[in-house]
Design an enzyme around this catalytic site. Structure first.
Site, PDB file in Angstrom:
ATOM      1  N   GLN A 332       0.852  -1.178   0.000  1.00  9.76           N
ATOM      2  CA  GLN A 332       0.000   0.000   0.000  1.00  9.76           C
ATOM      3  C   GLN A 332       0.889   1.230   0.000  1.00  9.76           C
ATOM      4  O   GLN A 332       1.894   1.273   0.718  1.00  9.76           O
ATOM      5  CB  GLN A 332      -0.949   0.011   1.194  1.00  9.76           C
ATOM      6  CG  GLN A 332      -2.126   0.957   0.993  1.00  9.76           C
ATOM      7  CD  GLN A 332      -3.268   0.651   1.946  1.00  9.76           C
ATOM      8  OE1 GLN A 332      -3.067   0.585   3.147  1.00  9.76           O
ATOM      9  NE2 GLN A 332      -4.464   0.473   1.410  1.00  9.76           N
ATOM     10  N   ASN A 497       3.860   0.565   6.172  1.00  7.68           N
ATOM     11  CA  ASN A 497       2.444   0.226   6.149  1.00  7.68           C
ATOM     12  C   ASN A 497       2.303  -1.281   6.298  1.00  7.68           C
ATOM     13  O   ASN A 497       3.018  -2.044   5.663  1.00  7.68           O
ATOM     14  CB  ASN A 497       1.821   0.698   4.833  1.00  7.68           C
ATOM     15  CG  ASN A 497       0.304   0.624   4.846  1.00  7.68           C
ATOM     16  OD1 ASN A 497      -0.270  -0.451   4.975  1.00  7.68           O
ATOM     17  ND2 ASN A 497      -0.345   1.750   4.706  1.00  7.68           N
ATOM     18  N   ASP A 498       1.354  -1.716   7.118  1.00  8.32           N
ATOM     19  CA  ASP A 498       1.179  -3.146   7.377  1.00  8.32           C
ATOM     20  C   ASP A 498       0.203  -3.822   6.417  1.00  8.32           C
ATOM     21  O   ASP A 498      -0.055  -5.021   6.542  1.00  8.32           O
ATOM     22  CB  ASP A 498       0.661  -3.373   8.801  1.00  8.32           C
ATOM     23  CG  ASP A 498       1.651  -2.903   9.849  1.00  8.32           C
ATOM     24  OD1 ASP A 498       2.853  -2.904   9.562  1.00  8.32           O
ATOM     25  OD2 ASP A 498       1.214  -2.532  10.951  1.00  8.32           O
ATOM     26  N   HIS A 499      -0.357  -3.081   5.487  1.00  4.52           N
ATOM     27  CA  HIS A 499      -1.457  -3.611   4.684  1.00  4.52           C
ATOM     28  C   HIS A 499      -0.938  -4.276   3.411  1.00  4.52           C
ATOM     29  O   HIS A 499      -0.830  -3.651   2.359  1.00  4.52           O
ATOM     30  CB  HIS A 499      -2.434  -2.489   4.338  1.00  4.52           C
ATOM     31  CG  HIS A 499      -2.950  -1.784   5.548  1.00  4.52           C
ATOM     32  ND1 HIS A 499      -3.391  -0.481   5.525  1.00  4.52           N
ATOM     33  CD2 HIS A 499      -3.087  -2.206   6.836  1.00  4.52           C
ATOM     34  CE1 HIS A 499      -3.785  -0.131   6.737  1.00  4.52           C
ATOM     35  NE2 HIS A 499      -3.604  -1.160   7.545  1.00  4.52           N
ATOM     36  N   ILE A 500      -0.610  -5.543   3.534  1.00  5.58           N
ATOM     37  CA  ILE A 500      -0.109  -6.290   2.384  1.00  5.58           C
ATOM     38  C   ILE A 500      -1.171  -7.289   1.945  1.00  5.58           C
ATOM     39  O   ILE A 500      -1.909  -7.845   2.764  1.00  5.58           O
ATOM     40  CB  ILE A 500       1.229  -6.974   2.693  1.00  5.58           C
ATOM     41  CG1 ILE A 500       1.086  -7.996   3.804  1.00  5.58           C
ATOM     42  CG2 ILE A 500       2.270  -5.938   3.079  1.00  5.58           C
ATOM     43  CD1 ILE A 500       2.362  -8.735   4.116  1.00  5.58           C
TER      44      ILE A 500
END
Length: 578
Positions: A332, A497-500
């Site tokens: 992201q 960002n942690d949204h993978i």
């Protein structure tokens, strides 16, 4: 010696949001479920009076132990991947509740555009809007089809919010009212409106008032303590699996939770899964758990890795474009501009999802005809609650150490705040997941290898959205506005960002996707793979709401499969979904 256990109806691998939803829904229907979780059990009692930034936000106590298991990373196919030794670009959670325990609480629905992105982009801009190396595709489901499951997730979680003026009209109100606003968020809203934009208070799982959900679980009112992301909530005021779906599953008597149970593979005969193998990490004993249905409900990376090391599904090959497991890995694109203001505002109080956002530059809400990218990102100002170690922004001309830095940190602590964007990430043929040929974990299994770099699409989107973030801060009257630049290449070391997403994607064609729209594997019909690994690209929002909605649909699919068997999604003679 492997000990073979008695067969169960359903086994889940991972007990976070996805595993908890599957367990609660199928257990309520009388189905016997075993949930295997590699980490420890935990509840709100484990977080009483532990607002310890060093322990959780610096030392990452709730995250995976990278000395036991990690991933390897490289930017491109010509490089040798090396192990990730410390957390940076993203965090991998572990333990009961998974990332749902330490998330901020942003609870978004993806847009209609996301689910039919290939079709809608081609129709509006032509088939050459993005070069062919971008493996863009529809999801095999529409927003209208998924919308009832989004509502179900909201009601379970007690989501607080107000309508987004640029989205389809809501069929129902949010379960709870929006969170409180603050002076700086009011200032953001006023500035955005002055620019002709459409701000609104964002949907939040830090709920605004006490709420009892349809399953009878009561969540408490947010205290605005500022310890949400990377922390568990001791008040039970952040919707998370340990206070909602997991207790619901347990009270049925049909759900057994087994912690410290590390799944090493899926057993199968080539056509059907027969169960899973796991190791009790406390005793070292190995078990085989037979099951009629195997549901992979762990983190994005682990869902993909388990399929690859179990030889289930067809591994993706970037040189040919064939295969599906590992395909369409996306990140992201986090655009940031920081504003430094003359006047003080109380930044210490806040919550993970206390924010005001706008969608004017997200999805296809603005014309991309003359732009060299598609999609966009939501643009948000959040008052998270500043903490003393990590929250010490200073203008760029100030040293990052020493006496001057300390003085300026104090000066700007209550005078600085960022505007950020969760930018969409489009899939590229060379961004994918595979098994590493060299490095292994503590059980002797190959580590997962990530091949990923920023694309031209990413750079163009980032530059555009960052400029929009800066414009809002300037309209707010910030003395100094500092946009952050995107590095030429993706770097796994700094926090981002942690949204993978991606790796085991859903779609309408078995040749280009791993799952149908119930998240049932095309190749092995008693395996369901639930999580952000199913996303065919990453949108301009936090992914959790979409993970939850897809999990509710997958639970429905598992119950349907138990009655009907076989593929739940049929195709006609033209290859289209029937």
């Amino acid at each position: 010696m492997v000990k073979k256990l008695d067969k169960v109806d359903v086994v889940t691998v991972g007990v976070g949001w996805a595993g908890g939803i599957i367990a609660s829904e199928v257990a309520k229907a009388g189905v016997k479920v075993v949930g295997l979780e590699r980490g420890d059990d935990r509840s709100t009692e484990d977080f009483q009076m532990v607002h310890d930034e060093y322990r959780y936000a610096i030392r990452y106590e709730l995250m995976q132990d990278l000395s036991q298991e990690t991933i390897t990373f490289r930017n491109n196919l010509d490089e040798r991947a090396l192990p990730m030794r410390q957390f940076g670009a993203f965090l991998i959670g572990t333990g009961v509740g998974g990332a749902g325990v330490h998330w901020n609480g942003d609870t978004w629905f993806f847009a209609p555009y996301d689910f039919q992105i290939k079709t809608m982009t081609d129709e509006k801009y032509g088939k050459n809007k993005l070069p062919e190396e971008y493996t863009l595709q529809d999801w095999g489901i529409t927003y209208d089809e998924l919308e009832p499951y989004y509502r179900k997730f909201e009601k379970m979680a007690g989501t607080s919010g107000e309508p987004n003026p640029l989205r389809p009209e809501r069929t129902e109100e949010y379960p709870t009212p929006p969170m409180k606003s603050t002076p700086i968020l009011d200032q953001y809203m006023e500035a955005a409106k002055n620019l002709g934009l459409h701000p609104f208070r964002q949907p939040s799982a830090n709920i605004s008032e006490q709420y009892t959900n349809p399953d009878g679980q009561t969540l408490n009112q947010c205290q605005y303590c500022g310890f949400c992301e990377k922390f568990g909530c001791e008040y039970g005021a952040k919707s998370d699996p340990t206070v909602t779906v997991i207790p619901t599953a347990q009270k049925t008597g049909n759900f057994e939770l087994r912690t410290n149970s590390y799944v090493t593979g899926i057993t199968h005969d080539g056509n059907k899964a027969t169960g899973v193998r796991y190791v009790d990490v406390q005793t070292g004993e190995e078990f085989e758990q037979p099951a009629d249905v195997v549901a992979l409900t762990s983190y994005t990376l682990n869902n993909c890795r388990l399929l690859l090391q179990s030889n289930l599904g067809r591994p993706y090959d970037p040189s040919t474009g064939k295969g599906v497991i590992g395909k369409n890995y996306c990140y992201q694109i986090t655009a940031i501009a920081t504003g430094f203001f003359k006047d003080n505002f109380n930044a210490a109080m806040g919550a993970g999802s206390l924010g005001t956002t706008l969608d004017d530059y997200n999805n296809d809400n603005f014309d991309h005809s003359d732009l060299d990218f598609i999609h966009g990102g939501s643009i948000t100002m959040k008052q998270l609650g500043k903490r003393p170690i990590n929250e010490n922004a200073v203008p760029g001309d100030i040293p990052r150490w020493g006496k001057k830095f300390k003085q300026e940190s104090i000066k700007w602590f209550n005078r600085s705040i960022p505007v950020t964007s969760q930018g969409a990430s489009m899939p590229h043929k060379n961004n994918y997941l595979s098994l590493d040929p060299t490095y292994k974990d503590s059980f002797g299994n190959p580590l997962l290898r990530m091949t990923y770099d920023f694309t031209e699409q990413d750079h163009a989107l980032y530059e555009y959205i960052t400029a929009r973030c800066a414009e809002i801060l300037e309209e707010m009257g910030a003395e100094v506005v500092e946009p952050k630049e995107l590095t030429d290449h993706f770097d796994i070391v700094p926090s981002q960002n942690d949204h993978i997403t991606g790796g085991v994607i859903m779609g309408e064609d078995p040749e280009t996707s791993a799952l149908n729209n119930y998240l049932q594997m095309w190749d092995v019909d008693n395996v369901f793979v639930i999580g952000a690994s199913a996303f065919a690209h990453n949108g301009g929002y936090n992914p959790t709401g979409t993970v939850g909605a897809l999990a509710y649909r997958a639970a429905e699919g598992i119950l349907k499969y138990r009655k009907e068997k076989g593929q739940l999604v049929k195709r006609n003679k033209n290859g289209k979904l029937a």
